[in-house]
Design a protein around this motif. Structure first.
Motif, PDB file in Angstrom:
ATOM      1  N   THR A 265       3.576 -61.669  50.503  1.00  0.00           N
ATOM      2  CA  THR A 265       4.927 -61.238  50.892  1.00  0.00           C
ATOM      3  C   THR A 265       5.745 -62.471  51.266  1.00  0.00           C
ATOM      4  OG1 THR A 265       4.011 -59.155  51.689  1.00  0.00           O
ATOM      5  CG2 THR A 265       6.220 -59.767  52.494  1.00  0.00           C
ATOM      6  N   MET A 266       6.901 -62.640  50.664  1.00  0.00           N
ATOM      7  CA  MET A 266       7.710 -63.841  50.867  1.00  0.00           C
ATOM      8  C   MET A 266       8.223 -63.894  52.297  1.00  0.00           C
ATOM      9  SD  MET A 266       8.658 -66.463  49.083  1.00  0.00           S
ATOM     10  CE  MET A 266       8.630 -66.004  47.361  1.00  0.00           C
ATOM     11  N   PRO A 267       7.783 -64.880  53.111  1.00  0.00           N
ATOM     12  CA  PRO A 267       8.301 -64.996  54.485  1.00  0.00           C
ATOM     13  C   PRO A 267       9.780 -65.401  54.456  1.00  0.00           C
ATOM     14  CG  PRO A 267       6.328 -66.349  54.140  1.00  0.00           C
ATOM     15  CD  PRO A 267       6.819 -65.938  52.785  1.00  0.00           C
ATOM     16  N   GLU A 268      10.532 -65.052  55.470  1.00  0.00           N
ATOM     17  CA  GLU A 268      11.957 -65.440  55.541  1.00  0.00           C
ATOM     18  C   GLU A 268      12.126 -66.945  55.341  1.00  0.00           C
ATOM     19  OE1 GLU A 268      12.979 -61.942  55.174  1.00  0.00           O
ATOM     20  OE2 GLU A 268      14.519 -63.491  55.440  1.00  0.00           O
ATOM     21  N   SER A 269      11.164 -67.711  55.863  1.00  0.00           N
ATOM     22  CA  SER A 269      11.264 -69.188  55.785  1.00  0.00           C
ATOM     23  C   SER A 269      11.225 -69.688  54.337  1.00  0.00           C
ATOM     24  CB  SER A 269      10.086 -69.801  56.548  1.00  0.00           C
ATOM     25  OG  SER A 269       8.863 -69.342  55.960  1.00  0.00           O
ATOM     26  N   MET A 270      10.717 -68.835  53.424  1.00  0.00           N
ATOM     27  CA  MET A 270      10.609 -69.246  52.016  1.00  0.00           C
ATOM     28  C   MET A 270      11.761 -68.705  51.184  1.00  0.00           C
ATOM     29  SD  MET A 270       7.913 -71.085  51.938  1.00  0.00           S
ATOM     30  CE  MET A 270       7.035 -71.509  53.430  1.00  0.00           C
ATOM     31  N   LYS A 271      12.668 -67.939  51.828  1.00  0.00           N
ATOM     32  CA  LYS A 271      13.831 -67.394  51.104  1.00  0.00           C
ATOM     33  C   LYS A 271      14.974 -68.402  51.230  1.00  0.00           C
ATOM     34  CE  LYS A 271      12.303 -62.580  51.663  1.00  0.00           C
ATOM     35  NZ  LYS A 271      12.602 -61.222  52.225  1.00  0.00           N
ATOM     36  N   VAL A 272      15.092 -69.239  50.202  1.00  0.00           N
ATOM     37  CA  VAL A 272      15.997 -70.394  50.286  1.00  0.00           C
ATOM     38  C   VAL A 272      17.242 -70.229  49.409  1.00  0.00           C
ATOM     39  CG1 VAL A 272      14.195 -72.002  50.982  1.00  0.00           C
ATOM     40  CG2 VAL A 272      14.513 -71.498  48.542  1.00  0.00           C
ATOM     41  N   GLY A 273      17.500 -68.970  48.998  1.00  0.00           N
ATOM     42  CA  GLY A 273      18.775 -68.701  48.308  1.00  0.00           C
ATOM     43  C   GLY A 273      18.779 -69.036  46.827  1.00  0.00           C
ATOM     44  N   VAL A 274      17.592 -69.314  46.245  1.00  0.00           N
ATOM     45  CA  VAL A 274      17.559 -69.637  44.807  1.00  0.00           C
ATOM     46  C   VAL A 274      17.136 -68.427  43.976  1.00  0.00           C
ATOM     47  CG1 VAL A 274      17.059 -72.077  45.238  1.00  0.00           C
ATOM     48  CG2 VAL A 274      15.157 -70.437  44.966  1.00  0.00           C
ATOM     49  N   ASP A 275      16.830 -67.325  44.665  1.00  0.00           N
ATOM     50  CA  ASP A 275      16.452 -66.065  44.003  1.00  0.00           C
ATOM     51  C   ASP A 275      16.381 -64.975  45.078  1.00  0.00           C
ATOM     52  OD1 ASP A 275      13.219 -67.602  43.794  1.00  0.00           O
ATOM     53  OD2 ASP A 275      13.914 -66.251  45.390  1.00  0.00           O
ATOM     54  N   ASP A 276      16.069 -63.746  44.671  1.00  0.00           N
ATOM     55  CA  ASP A 276      15.924 -62.653  45.654  1.00  0.00           C
ATOM     56  C   ASP A 276      14.510 -62.073  45.595  1.00  0.00           C
ATOM     57  OD1 ASP A 276      17.436 -59.870  43.738  1.00  0.00           O
ATOM     58  OD2 ASP A 276      15.926 -61.392  43.236  1.00  0.00           O
ATOM     59  N   VAL A 277      13.545 -62.978  45.312  1.00  0.00           N
ATOM     60  CA  VAL A 277      12.147 -62.530  45.202  1.00  0.00           C
ATOM     61  C   VAL A 277      11.634 -62.040  46.559  1.00  0.00           C
ATOM     62  CG1 VAL A 277      11.168 -64.811  45.674  1.00  0.00           C
ATOM     63  CG2 VAL A 277       9.877 -63.190  44.280  1.00  0.00           C
ATOM     64  N   GLN A 278      10.866 -60.941  46.539  1.00  0.00           N
ATOM     65  CA  GLN A 278      10.346 -60.365  47.792  1.00  0.00           C
ATOM     66  C   GLN A 278       8.853 -60.644  47.973  1.00  0.00           C
ATOM     67  OE1 GLN A 278      12.527 -59.160  49.977  1.00  0.00           O
ATOM     68  NE2 GLN A 278      13.982 -59.784  48.371  1.00  0.00           N
ATOM     69  N   GLY A 279       8.174 -60.948  46.839  1.00  0.00           N
ATOM     70  CA  GLY A 279       6.744 -61.208  46.943  1.00  0.00           C
ATOM     71  C   GLY A 279       6.221 -61.812  45.651  1.00  0.00           C
ATOM     72  N   ILE A 280       4.924 -62.130  45.640  1.00  0.00           N
ATOM     73  CA  ILE A 280       4.278 -62.732  44.466  1.00  0.00           C
ATOM     74  C   ILE A 280       2.946 -62.034  44.245  1.00  0.00           C
ATOM     75  CG2 ILE A 280       3.311 -64.877  43.524  1.00  0.00           C
ATOM     76  CD1 ILE A 280       5.215 -66.430  45.270  1.00  0.00           C
ATOM     77  N   PHE A 281       2.618 -61.786  42.989  1.00  0.00           N
ATOM     78  CA  PHE A 281       1.310 -61.215  42.682  1.00  0.00           C
ATOM     79  C   PHE A 281       0.456 -62.253  41.957  1.00  0.00           C
ATOM     80  CE2 PHE A 281       1.529 -60.794  38.104  1.00  0.00           C
ATOM     81  CZ  PHE A 281       2.849 -60.527  37.800  1.00  0.00           C
ATOM     82  N   PHE A 282      -0.867 -62.111  42.101  1.00  0.00           N
ATOM     83  CA  PHE A 282      -1.842 -62.898  41.332  1.00  0.00           C
ATOM     84  C   PHE A 282      -2.818 -61.920  40.709  1.00  0.00           C
ATOM     85  CE2 PHE A 282      -4.763 -65.980  39.873  1.00  0.00           C
ATOM     86  CZ  PHE A 282      -6.040 -65.496  40.143  1.00  0.00           C
ATOM     87  N   VAL A 283      -2.978 -62.024  39.407  1.00  0.00           N
ATOM     88  CA  VAL A 283      -3.940 -61.174  38.705  1.00  0.00           C
ATOM     89  C   VAL A 283      -4.942 -62.045  37.964  1.00  0.00           C
ATOM     90  CG1 VAL A 283      -4.282 -59.407  36.938  1.00  0.00           C
ATOM     91  CG2 VAL A 283      -2.174 -59.403  38.249  1.00  0.00           C
ATOM     92  N   TRP A 284      -6.226 -61.735  38.150  1.00  0.00           N
ATOM     93  CA  TRP A 284      -7.291 -62.254  37.287  1.00  0.00           C
ATOM     94  C   TRP A 284      -7.795 -61.030  36.532  1.00  0.00           C
ATOM     95  CZ3 TRP A 284     -12.873 -63.739  39.206  1.00  0.00           C
ATOM     96  CH2 TRP A 284     -13.704 -63.916  38.088  1.00  0.00           C
ATOM     97  N   ALA A 285      -7.558 -60.992  35.214  1.00  0.00           N
ATOM     98  CA  ALA A 285      -7.932 -59.827  34.419  1.00  0.00           C
ATOM     99  C   ALA A 285      -8.723 -60.263  33.198  1.00  0.00           C
ATOM    100  CB  ALA A 285      -6.692 -59.054  33.997  1.00  0.00           C
ATOM    101  N   GLN A 286      -9.592 -59.363  32.718  1.00  0.00           N
ATOM    102  CA  GLN A 286     -10.434 -59.671  31.556  1.00  0.00           C
ATOM    103  C   GLN A 286     -10.165 -58.663  30.449  1.00  0.00           C
ATOM    104  OE1 GLN A 286     -14.588 -59.936  32.556  1.00  0.00           O
ATOM    105  NE2 GLN A 286     -15.078 -61.141  30.714  1.00  0.00           N
ATOM    106  N   LYS A 287      -9.898 -59.157  29.233  1.00  0.00           N
ATOM    107  CA  LYS A 287      -9.606 -58.279  28.091  1.00  0.00           C
ATOM    108  C   LYS A 287     -10.876 -57.525  27.712  1.00  0.00           C
ATOM    109  CE  LYS A 287      -7.948 -58.533  23.260  1.00  0.00           C
ATOM    110  NZ  LYS A 287      -7.370 -59.449  22.199  1.00  0.00           N
ATOM    111  N   LYS A 288     -10.761 -56.192  27.591  1.00  0.00           N
ATOM    112  CA  LYS A 288     -11.947 -55.398  27.258  1.00  0.00           C
ATOM    113  C   LYS A 288     -12.515 -55.861  25.922  1.00  0.00           C
ATOM    114  CE  LYS A 288     -10.674 -51.229  29.891  1.00  0.00           C
ATOM    115  NZ  LYS A 288      -9.916 -49.946  29.780  1.00  0.00           N
ATOM    116  N   GLU A 289     -13.861 -55.767  25.785  1.00  0.00           N
ATOM    117  CA  GLU A 289     -14.513 -56.217  24.539  1.00  0.00           C
ATOM    118  C   GLU A 289     -13.844 -55.552  23.338  1.00  0.00           C
ATOM    119  OE1 GLU A 289     -16.794 -59.122  26.185  1.00  0.00           O
ATOM    120  OE2 GLU A 289     -16.466 -58.579  24.083  1.00  0.00           O
ATOM    121  N   SER A 290     -13.726 -54.223  23.344  1.00  0.00           N
ATOM    122  CA  SER A 290     -12.996 -53.558  22.240  1.00  0.00           C
ATOM    123  C   SER A 290     -12.295 -52.362  22.850  1.00  0.00           C
ATOM    124  CB  SER A 290     -14.014 -53.094  21.190  1.00  0.00           C
ATOM    125  OG  SER A 290     -14.884 -52.194  21.890  1.00  0.00           O
ATOM    126  N   ASN A 291     -11.108 -52.113  22.451  1.00  0.00           N
ATOM    127  CA  ASN A 291     -10.305 -51.025  23.044  1.00  0.00           C
ATOM    128  C   ASN A 291     -10.667 -49.682  22.481  1.00  0.00           C
ATOM    129  OD1 ASN A 291      -9.064 -52.565  24.797  1.00  0.00           O
ATOM    130  ND2 ASN A 291      -7.339 -53.067  23.526  1.00  0.00           N
TER     131      ASN A 291
END
Ligand code: U87
Length: 291
Positions: A265-291
């Motif tokens: 979650t973006m702390p107020e201290s990181m909201k520097v007026g260059v965007d209106d982002v509220q948070g960041i996600f990180f995904v580690w995902a693995q492509k299924k062997e066969s769909n």
């Protein structure tokens, strides 16, 4: 083919696949591409890759959180192989500082020539290149190998084989540079949501880059949550506003198993007026062997 209501006129109920949405989609993808022509790499780097967002003495800072997520996934011992591709690198390399060690060849990509030039300037250690030293030093401290960061910097510069164009809205985002299903892993930071006009286009773009991956291949993606715009010099770029649920659903629907999902979650201290982002996600995902 009848798809969601009346094919020609669309049914106005916003059916995702109605024809006028597809045409609208196309125009907006073009509009975004035009809007990116005023993207200023130097301004962008000053907006996002200096303190407070890149403050390695502050554990709440954005960049240390991103680097930790990437380092943890890469320390799992499950990721590695021949080719790693970074989708939408922009003018930055921080996103591959852990992953590059696990591959024989690393390919950086971006839509804009100005960003590819900025990357080449750093790769060739040319004057005026951005200093990624503090980022590399921080990753070395996370990895705890106690090696001088200059050695890691030298290794990365040697491991990057190509800096090539990419367009995630193309079925083959790298054109003929790489055949589908030949890439072992993808990294991508803040790209798909930052150049897609809407959620269906975001999901389609994820599908397009997934085509590059071998079955069982890994993706490490960082992205913005609940952001609608960001600034890069004179350019004001629109962003698809994502929630965690929308992000998880996209990976699930495209055929991935999510191995790790984290959000910041973006702390107020990181909201520097260059965007209106509220948070960041990180995904580690693995492509299924066969769909
Ligand atoms: C980065 N990866 O900084 N196909 O992590 C492919 C395209 C297309 C297209 C445009 C967005 C910045 C996010 C790099 C660059 C990521 N770029 C390219 C920014 C927004 C939140 C936030 C940001 C950055 C385009 C840091 C932090 C935060 C850019 C890249 C998007 N606000 N790629 N059709 N069109 N691109 O040239 O380089 O996508 Cl901390 Cl919070």
């Amino acid at each position: 083919m009848e798809v969601g209501g009346h094919p020609e006129t669309g049914d106005g109920k916003g059916e995702p696949f109605s024809s006028n949405r597809i045409t609208a989609n196309m125009s907006t993808i073009k509009a975004i591409a035009e809007n990116y022509q005023t993207f200023n790499p130097a301004a962008y780097l000053q907006n996002n890759y200096v303190p407070p967002r890149a403050d390695f003495s502050n554990p709440d800072s954005v960049v240390p959180w991103k680097l930790k997520c990437l380092a943890d996934a890469c320390a799992s011992g499950e990721i590695g192989g021949q080719i790693l591709v970074d989708i939408g690198s922009g003018p930055t390399v921080y996103q591959v500082l852990s992953a590059f060690e696990l591959f024989k060849e690393v390919i950086l990509t971006d839509f804009l020539e100005v960003n590819r030039e900025e990357l080449k300037k750093w790769l060739h250690d040319e004057p005026g290149a951005f200093d990624w030293g503090p980022f590399i030093n921080h990753v070395c401290s996370i990895e705890g190998k106690g090696e001088p960061w200059q050695e890691k910097q030298k290794r990365l510069r040697e491991r990057v084989s190509r800096v090539i164009p990419v367009n995630i809205h193309q079925p083959c985002p790298l054109g003929t540079e790489l055949a589908p299903g030949t890439v072992d892993a993808l990294v991508s930071s803040f790209c798909l949501e930052a150049c897609s006009p809407n959620y269906p286009a975001f999901v389609k773009a994820l599908e397009n880059i997934t085509g590059l991956l071998k079955p069982g291949g890994h993706v490490l993606m960082i992205g913005a949550l609940e952001e609608s715009y960001f600034l890069a010099g004179k350019a004001k770029l629109s962003v698809v506003s994502l929630t965690e649920e929308m992000t998880r659903k996209a990976f699930y629907d495209v055929g991935y198993v999510i191995r790790d999902f984290r959000s910041y979650t973006m702390p107020e201290s990181m909201k520097v007026g260059v965007d209106d982002v509220q948070g960041i996600f990180f995904v580690w995902a693995q492509k299924k062997e066969s769909n």
